[in-house]
Design a protein around this motif. Structure first.
Motif, PDB file in Angstrom:
ATOM      1  N   LEU A  63      -6.888  -3.949   1.922  1.00 52.69           N
ATOM      2  CA  LEU A  63      -8.086  -4.773   2.031  1.00 52.69           C
ATOM      3  C   LEU A  63      -8.540  -5.067   0.616  1.00 52.69           C
ATOM      4  O   LEU A  63      -8.718  -4.141  -0.187  1.00 52.69           O
ATOM      5  CB  LEU A  63      -9.196  -4.034   2.777  1.00 52.69           C
ATOM      6  N   GLU A  64      -8.708  -6.341   0.305  1.00 54.05           N
ATOM      7  CA  GLU A  64      -9.168  -6.733  -1.020  1.00 54.05           C
ATOM      8  C   GLU A  64     -10.688  -6.810  -1.019  1.00 54.05           C
ATOM      9  O   GLU A  64     -11.279  -7.579  -0.270  1.00 54.05           O
ATOM     10  CB  GLU A  64      -8.607  -8.103  -1.403  1.00 54.05           C
ATOM     11  N   GLU A  65     -11.308  -6.004  -1.847  1.00 55.69           N
ATOM     12  CA  GLU A  65     -12.750  -6.031  -2.043  1.00 55.69           C
ATOM     13  C   GLU A  65     -13.005  -6.622  -3.425  1.00 55.69           C
ATOM     14  O   GLU A  65     -12.111  -6.626  -4.279  1.00 55.69           O
ATOM     15  CB  GLU A  65     -13.320  -4.614  -1.944  1.00 55.69           C
ATOM     16  N   PRO A  66     -14.218  -7.128  -3.685  1.00 52.93           N
ATOM     17  CA  PRO A  66     -14.471  -7.753  -4.986  1.00 52.93           C
ATOM     18  C   PRO A  66     -14.159  -6.865  -6.196  1.00 52.93           C
ATOM     19  O   PRO A  66     -13.637  -7.338  -7.189  1.00 52.93           O
ATOM     20  CB  PRO A  66     -15.965  -8.084  -4.923  1.00 52.93           C
ATOM     21  N   ASP A  67     -14.406  -5.568  -6.091  1.00 52.61           N
ATOM     22  CA  ASP A  67     -14.202  -4.719  -7.255  1.00 52.61           C
ATOM     23  C   ASP A  67     -13.039  -3.735  -7.123  1.00 52.61           C
ATOM     24  O   ASP A  67     -12.779  -2.962  -8.038  1.00 52.61           O
ATOM     25  CB  ASP A  67     -15.488  -3.967  -7.590  1.00 52.61           C
ATOM     26  N   HIS A  68     -12.337  -3.743  -5.994  1.00 58.13           N
ATOM     27  CA  HIS A  68     -11.186  -2.853  -5.830  1.00 58.13           C
ATOM     28  C   HIS A  68     -10.358  -3.252  -4.608  1.00 58.13           C
ATOM     29  O   HIS A  68     -10.773  -4.085  -3.811  1.00 58.13           O
ATOM     30  CB  HIS A  68     -11.642  -1.390  -5.726  1.00 58.13           C
ATOM     31  N   VAL A  69      -9.188  -2.627  -4.503  1.00 60.25           N
ATOM     32  CA  VAL A  69      -8.303  -2.836  -3.359  1.00 60.25           C
ATOM     33  C   VAL A  69      -8.185  -1.502  -2.629  1.00 60.25           C
ATOM     34  O   VAL A  69      -7.941  -0.460  -3.247  1.00 60.25           O
ATOM     35  CB  VAL A  69      -6.907  -3.324  -3.823  1.00 60.25           C
ATOM     36  N   LEU A  70      -8.382  -1.519  -1.330  1.00 65.46           N
ATOM     37  CA  LEU A  70      -8.318  -0.316  -0.509  1.00 65.46           C
ATOM     38  C   LEU A  70      -7.021  -0.329   0.293  1.00 65.46           C
ATOM     39  O   LEU A  70      -6.785  -1.255   1.078  1.00 65.46           O
ATOM     40  CB  LEU A  70      -9.518  -0.263   0.438  1.00 65.46           C
ATOM     41  N   ARG A  71      -6.183   0.670   0.090  1.00 64.79           N
ATOM     42  CA  ARG A  71      -4.939   0.761   0.863  1.00 64.79           C
ATOM     43  C   ARG A  71      -5.258   1.319   2.240  1.00 64.79           C
ATOM     44  O   ARG A  71      -5.850   2.373   2.372  1.00 64.79           O
ATOM     45  CB  ARG A  71      -3.912   1.645   0.180  1.00 64.79           C
ATOM     46  N   VAL A  72      -4.830   0.591   3.264  1.00 61.21           N
ATOM     47  CA  VAL A  72      -5.081   0.976   4.643  1.00 61.21           C
ATOM     48  C   VAL A  72      -3.896   1.756   5.204  1.00 61.21           C
ATOM     49  O   VAL A  72      -4.065   2.715   5.935  1.00 61.21           O
ATOM     50  CB  VAL A  72      -5.361  -0.281   5.507  1.00 61.21           C
ATOM     51  N   GLN A  73      -2.693   1.313   4.870  1.00 59.98           N
ATOM     52  CA  GLN A  73      -1.490   1.955   5.392  1.00 59.98           C
ATOM     53  C   GLN A  73      -0.314   1.624   4.483  1.00 59.98           C
ATOM     54  O   GLN A  73      -0.312   0.592   3.809  1.00 59.98           O
ATOM     55  CB  GLN A  73      -1.212   1.463   6.813  1.00 59.98           C
ATOM     56  N   THR A  74       0.669   2.507   4.485  1.00 54.39           N
ATOM     57  CA  THR A  74       1.908   2.272   3.746  1.00 54.39           C
ATOM     58  C   THR A  74       3.046   2.189   4.750  1.00 54.39           C
ATOM     59  O   THR A  74       3.170   3.046   5.627  1.00 54.39           O
ATOM     60  CB  THR A  74       2.167   3.399   2.725  1.00 54.39           C
TER      61      THR A  74
END
Length: 158
Positions: A63-74
């Motif tokens: 998930l791309e957020e304005p100040d970071h990227v959050l990994r949901v699954q690999t």
């Protein structure tokens, strides 16, 4: 698809329970694709519809957020990517990015849908298998959420 991709398709867990004629039919739609490490395969919201069976490498769903990227699954070799490809006009829910070089078999969503219309028994088998993939992803997400929030809930006294 050329015959040299058929062995790779037959080895993928997604088709393990398919009838041989369904594997053959799916093989006519396959193309081999490659993504470099760090390459974005698709962005959240994209309408590009390709279903992938991963043969090699690792892919992050993010998930791309304005100040970071959050990994949901690999995802790893043997996994499936972009089950929403068979949902017409459905935007992507996540960004997919190659964490290591990726080799995959790619299937155009529109071509899959057309083949389901021409071969309903194949369409049913494919969609039942795909529902299994979606169900497993939901289970994995639930476990991840429990891991993230259970300690907070316990500290809060609930």
């Amino acid at each position: 698809m050329t015959q040299n991709l058929l062995p790779a398709l037959k080895k993928h867990p997604f088709v393990a329970e398919f009838l041989p004629e369904h594997v053959d039919l799916l093989s006519t739609l396959a193309k081999e694709v490659h993504f470099d490490e760090g390459q974005v395969i698709f962005h959240e919201g994209d309408l590009f519809s390709v279903f992938y069976l991963l043969s090699e490498g690792m892919v992050a769903l993010e998930l791309e957020e304005p100040d970071h990227v959050l990994r949901v699954q690999t995802l790893y070799a043997g996994d499936e990517l972009d089950w929403s490809a068979v949902l017409p006009n459905a935007g992507k829910h996540f960004q997919a990015r190659a964490l290591r070089p990726v080799t995959a078999l790619a299937f155009e969503g529109g071509q899959l849908l057309e083949s389901f219309k021409r071969h309903p028994d194949f369409g049913v088998a494919f969609m039942l298998r795909l529902l299994g993939v979606v169900s497993e992803r939901l289970r994995a997400t639930r476990v991840q959420l429990l891991d993230m929030y259970s300690p907070v809930a316990k500290r809060a006294g609930t």
